[in-house]
Design a protein around this motif. Structure first.
Motif, PDB file in Angstrom:
ATOM      1  N   ALA A 198      58.432  42.460  44.452  1.00 32.93           N
ATOM      2  CA  ALA A 198      59.696  42.616  45.182  1.00 32.93           C
ATOM      3  C   ALA A 198      60.385  43.922  44.800  1.00 32.93           C
ATOM      4  O   ALA A 198      60.936  44.622  45.659  1.00 32.93           O
ATOM      5  CB  ALA A 198      60.614  41.426  44.907  1.00 32.93           C
ATOM      6  N   GLU A 199      60.340  44.265  43.517  1.00 30.81           N
ATOM      7  CA  GLU A 199      60.928  45.534  43.069  1.00 30.81           C
ATOM      8  C   GLU A 199      60.215  46.709  43.716  1.00 30.81           C
ATOM      9  O   GLU A 199      60.847  47.684  44.144  1.00 30.81           O
ATOM     10  CB  GLU A 199      60.835  45.657  41.547  1.00 30.81           C
ATOM     11  CG  GLU A 199      61.742  44.719  40.791  1.00 30.81           C
ATOM     12  CD  GLU A 199      61.430  44.648  39.297  1.00 30.81           C
ATOM     13  OE1 GLU A 199      60.373  45.200  38.865  1.00 30.81           O
ATOM     14  OE2 GLU A 199      62.223  44.031  38.562  1.00 30.81           O
ATOM     15  N   ALA A 208      56.803  36.584  37.338  1.00 30.38           N
ATOM     16  CA  ALA A 208      57.078  37.958  36.905  1.00 30.38           C
ATOM     17  C   ALA A 208      56.367  38.964  37.811  1.00 30.38           C
ATOM     18  O   ALA A 208      56.941  40.010  38.146  1.00 30.38           O
ATOM     19  CB  ALA A 208      56.646  38.159  35.454  1.00 30.38           C
ATOM     20  N   ASP A 209      55.141  38.659  38.222  1.00 28.59           N
ATOM     21  CA  ASP A 209      54.420  39.552  39.134  1.00 28.59           C
ATOM     22  C   ASP A 209      55.049  39.547  40.520  1.00 28.59           C
ATOM     23  O   ASP A 209      55.093  40.573  41.200  1.00 28.59           O
ATOM     24  CB  ASP A 209      52.945  39.156  39.232  1.00 28.59           C
ATOM     25  CG  ASP A 209      52.162  39.500  37.984  1.00 28.59           C
ATOM     26  OD1 ASP A 209      52.686  40.235  37.114  1.00 28.59           O
ATOM     27  OD2 ASP A 209      51.005  39.026  37.856  1.00 28.59           O
ATOM     28  N   LEU A 234      52.657  33.557  48.044  1.00 27.82           N
ATOM     29  CA  LEU A 234      52.341  34.105  46.726  1.00 27.82           C
ATOM     30  C   LEU A 234      52.376  33.006  45.659  1.00 27.82           C
ATOM     31  O   LEU A 234      51.523  32.979  44.771  1.00 27.82           O
ATOM     32  CB  LEU A 234      53.301  35.237  46.353  1.00 27.82           C
ATOM     33  CG  LEU A 234      53.183  36.524  47.159  1.00 27.82           C
ATOM     34  CD1 LEU A 234      54.211  37.548  46.673  1.00 27.82           C
ATOM     35  CD2 LEU A 234      51.784  37.100  47.099  1.00 27.82           C
ATOM     36  N   ARG A 235      53.351  32.098  45.757  1.00 36.25           N
ATOM     37  CA  ARG A 235      53.426  30.991  44.798  1.00 36.25           C
ATOM     38  C   ARG A 235      52.173  30.137  44.891  1.00 36.25           C
ATOM     39  O   ARG A 235      51.645  29.687  43.882  1.00 36.25           O
ATOM     40  CB  ARG A 235      54.667  30.117  45.058  1.00 36.25           C
ATOM     41  CG  ARG A 235      55.962  30.743  44.655  1.00 36.25           C
ATOM     42  CD  ARG A 235      56.150  30.937  43.186  1.00 36.25           C
ATOM     43  NE  ARG A 235      56.236  29.690  42.455  1.00 36.25           N
ATOM     44  CZ  ARG A 235      55.809  29.532  41.206  1.00 36.25           C
ATOM     45  NH1 ARG A 235      55.298  30.527  40.541  1.00 36.25           N
ATOM     46  NH2 ARG A 235      55.913  28.376  40.612  1.00 36.25           N
ATOM     47  N   LEU A 284      48.275  45.044  42.924  1.00 40.06           N
ATOM     48  CA  LEU A 284      48.794  43.743  42.531  1.00 40.06           C
ATOM     49  C   LEU A 284      48.234  42.636  43.432  1.00 40.06           C
ATOM     50  O   LEU A 284      47.795  41.586  42.955  1.00 40.06           O
ATOM     51  CB  LEU A 284      50.320  43.763  42.574  1.00 40.06           C
ATOM     52  CG  LEU A 284      51.081  42.584  42.004  1.00 40.06           C
ATOM     53  CD1 LEU A 284      50.681  42.308  40.555  1.00 40.06           C
ATOM     54  CD2 LEU A 284      52.568  42.841  42.089  1.00 40.06           C
ATOM     55  N   LEU A 285      48.214  42.895  44.729  1.00 38.55           N
ATOM     56  CA  LEU A 285      47.697  41.897  45.672  1.00 38.55           C
ATOM     57  C   LEU A 285      46.186  41.732  45.541  1.00 38.55           C
ATOM     58  O   LEU A 285      45.674  40.613  45.653  1.00 38.55           O
ATOM     59  CB  LEU A 285      48.089  42.257  47.106  1.00 38.55           C
ATOM     60  CG  LEU A 285      49.592  42.198  47.404  1.00 38.55           C
ATOM     61  CD1 LEU A 285      49.865  42.642  48.831  1.00 38.55           C
ATOM     62  CD2 LEU A 285      50.155  40.808  47.140  1.00 38.55           C
ATOM     63  N   GLU A 286      45.467  42.821  45.298  1.00 36.55           N
ATOM     64  CA  GLU A 286      44.009  42.714  45.117  1.00 36.55           C
ATOM     65  C   GLU A 286      43.676  41.919  43.858  1.00 36.55           C
ATOM     66  O   GLU A 286      42.732  41.117  43.861  1.00 36.55           O
ATOM     67  CB  GLU A 286      43.369  44.096  45.075  1.00 36.55           C
ATOM     68  CG  GLU A 286      43.297  44.753  46.437  1.00 36.55           C
ATOM     69  CD  GLU A 286      42.768  46.177  46.397  1.00 36.55           C
ATOM     70  OE1 GLU A 286      42.620  46.744  45.293  1.00 36.55           O
ATOM     71  OE2 GLU A 286      42.508  46.719  47.482  1.00 36.55           O
ATOM     72  N   SER A 287      44.431  42.102  42.811  1.00 34.61           N
ATOM     73  CA  SER A 287      44.234  41.338  41.586  1.00 34.61           C
ATOM     74  C   SER A 287      44.474  39.850  41.843  1.00 34.61           C
ATOM     75  O   SER A 287      43.699  38.991  41.406  1.00 34.61           O
ATOM     76  CB  SER A 287      45.177  41.846  40.488  1.00 34.61           C
ATOM     77  OG  SER A 287      45.121  41.011  39.365  1.00 34.61           O
TER      78      SER A 287
END
Length: 151
Positions: A102-103, A96-97, A88-89, A118-121
């Motif tokens: 994770a939340e 923050a995303d 992801l990094r 979120l992943l598609e974005s």
């Protein structure tokens, strides 16, 4: 097929479990014997101890088990999560995303749609960056060709 043409993974045909990364890397130890110190995780992942403690502090790293003396003990599952977070990094996803993701994972299966969004974005952002890099590569190739002809 170029990277730009890579279709999204068909999640309908994968297992329902929320996997961190596919395929998972081999773990140094078998499940059941998988307790790693922070220094072992540093050696295995390439992350620093400071980064691992920071991930835990900001809520990016789920609860890390502790020994009876209070030392962190990471598991193979933790290594898988860290591998995913590292990916992801690399996408450029804001911290923050990543923390929000994770939340959502901790909140359970009911958050699948929001996690997918979120992943598609993030994927769209990565595809746009790849296109920019292809354009940049083309400019470099033209310049290199020019200088090679002028020698």
């Amino acid at each position: 097929m170029t990277v730009m043409q890579t279709p999204p993974v068909d999640t309908a045909r994968t297992s329902p479990a929320d996997i961190c990364s596919a395929p998972p890397r081999r773990h140094p130890r078998a499940d059941g014997q998988n307790r790693y110190t922070i220094s072992e995780v540093v050696a295995f992942t390439g992350l620093t101890a400071h980064t691992l403690r920071w991930y835990e502090r900001i809520g990016l790293m789920p609860h890390v088990d502790r020994s009876h003396t209070g030392q962190r003990r990471y598991s193979n599952r933790d290594l898988d999560w860290l591998d995913f977070v590292t990916k992801l990094r690399l996408t450029g996803m804001p911290v923050a995303d990543m923390v929000r993701y994770a939340e959502l994972v901790r909140e359970g299966d009911g958050t699948y749609p929001e996690r997918q969004d979120l992943l598609e974005s993030t994927r769209r952002d990565v595809v746009a960056r790849i296109a920019e890099l292809h354009d940049t590569l083309a400019v470099l190739d033209r310049k290199i060709s020019f200088y090679a002809r002028e020698r």
